[in-house]
Enzyme design. Structure first.
Site, PDB file in Angstrom:
ATOM      1  NE  ARG A 292      -2.065  -1.304   3.542  1.00 60.79           N
ATOM      2  CZ  ARG A 292      -2.442  -1.095   4.792  1.00 60.79           C
ATOM      3  NH1 ARG A 292      -3.640  -0.625   5.053  1.00 60.79           N
ATOM      4  NH2 ARG A 292      -1.637  -1.359   5.796  1.00 60.79           N
TER       5      ARG A 292
ATOM      6  CG  ASN B 295      -3.728  -4.589   3.310  1.00 57.70           C
ATOM      7  OD1 ASN B 295      -3.165  -4.507   2.228  1.00 57.70           O
ATOM      8  ND2 ASN B 295      -3.070  -4.525   4.451  1.00 57.70           N
TER       9      ASN B 295
END
Length: 99
Positions: A24, A42
């Protein structure tokens, strides 16, 4: 405005070893580097998903990065893109990590 400059929005999901490997953070950094906006998070299924918005040529660059590069310790098996559409204005102010 040329074709590559037109604004697009696309949703994505990346599969493989993409959690616990700073995916990320690297996605956010790559998006910002390309001048894109959107988000990344996520999922409970072990994937990473999000949305990208910006000039189509830059969105294509990030799509390629999500398909083949990712974070240094990630292992991408595939990336899926859907809901692509032309937009007249960006819907986000930056590229954020959603918890």
């Amino acid at each position: 405005m040329t074709e590559g400059d037109s604004l697009v929005s696309v949703d994505y999901e990346v599969f493989g070893k993409v959690q616990g490997v700073f995916f990320r953070k690297y996605t956010q950094a790559e998006g910002k580097k390309l001048g894109l906006v959107g988000w990344v998070q996520n999922t409970e299924d072990g994937t990473v998903q999000g949305q990208i918005q910006g000039p189509s040529v830059k969105v294509r660059e990030l799509q390629e990065w999500l398909r083949k590069t990712g974070s240094p310790k990630s292992h991408i098996t595939r990336a899926e893109f859907c809901n692509e559409k032309k937009i007249v204005a960006l819907e986000y102010r930056n590229f954020s990590i959603v918890k």
